[in-house]
Write an enzyme that holds these catalytic residues in place. Sequence first.
Site, PDB file in Angstrom:
ATOM      1  N   ILE A 143       0.909  -1.147   0.000  1.00 42.67           N
ATOM      2  CA  ILE A 143       0.000   0.000   0.000  1.00 42.67           C
ATOM      3  C   ILE A 143       0.951   1.199   0.000  1.00 42.67           C
ATOM      4  O   ILE A 143       1.565   1.511   1.016  1.00 42.67           O
ATOM      5  CB  ILE A 143      -0.944   0.012   1.210  1.00 42.67           C
ATOM      6  CG1 ILE A 143      -1.867  -1.212   1.160  1.00 42.67           C
ATOM      7  CG2 ILE A 143      -1.760   1.301   1.233  1.00 42.67           C
ATOM      8  CD1 ILE A 143      -2.819  -1.343   2.333  1.00 42.67           C
ATOM      9  N   PRO A 144       1.125   1.830  -1.157  1.00 39.01           N
ATOM     10  CA  PRO A 144       2.251   2.752  -1.374  1.00 39.01           C
ATOM     11  C   PRO A 144       2.127   4.126  -0.728  1.00 39.01           C
ATOM     12  O   PRO A 144       1.998   5.144  -1.411  1.00 39.01           O
ATOM     13  CB  PRO A 144       2.305   2.846  -2.902  1.00 39.01           C
ATOM     14  CG  PRO A 144       0.894   2.648  -3.331  1.00 39.01           C
ATOM     15  CD  PRO A 144       0.315   1.653  -2.357  1.00 39.01           C
ATOM     16  N   CYS A 145       2.204   4.171   0.586  1.00 41.00           N
ATOM     17  CA  CYS A 145       2.123   5.450   1.287  1.00 41.00           C
ATOM     18  C   CYS A 145       3.357   6.317   1.027  1.00 41.00           C
ATOM     19  O   CYS A 145       3.318   7.528   1.243  1.00 41.00           O
ATOM     20  CB  CYS A 145       1.881   5.240   2.776  1.00 41.00           C
ATOM     21  SG  CYS A 145       3.051   4.158   3.593  1.00 41.00           S
ATOM     22  N   HIS A 146       4.435   5.710   0.514  1.00 37.50           N
ATOM     23  CA  HIS A 146       5.625   6.500   0.189  1.00 37.50           C
ATOM     24  C   HIS A 146       5.349   7.465  -0.967  1.00 37.50           C
ATOM     25  O   HIS A 146       6.108   8.407  -1.174  1.00 37.50           O
ATOM     26  CB  HIS A 146       6.812   5.581  -0.152  1.00 37.50           C
ATOM     27  CG  HIS A 146       6.577   4.705  -1.334  1.00 37.50           C
ATOM     28  ND1 HIS A 146       5.902   3.500  -1.230  1.00 37.50           N
ATOM     29  CD2 HIS A 146       6.917   4.854  -2.638  1.00 37.50           C
ATOM     30  CE1 HIS A 146       5.847   2.945  -2.431  1.00 37.50           C
ATOM     31  NE2 HIS A 146       6.442   3.748  -3.301  1.00 37.50           N
TER      32      HIS A 146
END
Length: 179
Positions: A143-146
């Site tokens: 889950i690409p919170c970056h």
Amino acid sequence: MTQARKATPEPVYWALLADEGGPLHIAATRKGLAYVGSPHQPLSVMEDWASRRFPGSPLEHNEDALAPYISELAAYLQGEQSSFTVPCDVRGTPFQLAVWQALRAIPYGQTRSYADIAEGIGKPAAVRAVGTAIGANPVLMAIPCHRVIGKNGSLTGYRGGLEMKKRLLELEQNGCFPK
């Protein structure tokens, strides 16, 4: 009269993913990837997370159960894969789940601001709450919170550390994934 036996909680499997940025603890249930830790964090951080999210479930070290997750995360970190096919088993509030779903919609190599995410989930005034939900994301990278940055383009907090965030964004923006 016999008493019904309590069901034994499902185990949470864990393993260590070796990475040049530092080892990462990862965990999964039978339903999917549930946790990706930050580099160099002790096992106790994952243990604390598991006791909150999966109370009563035993933690069981199991490299075989984690093999598909390790494979995909390693391929992503090496610039060989741009998306994840493994299922995730994430648990959160309805608001957190909405934010995490919005994060999954950010295309590889692109970024969005916290305000963009708040707007995208129909809660434009909830920018701070969006930031809190992003900070609670249990599965870094998958889950690409970056991919969420400040409105002015600055790098902002990241559970994996700003060095890791910078590395992931550079990996994606440099187009390391073979087209």
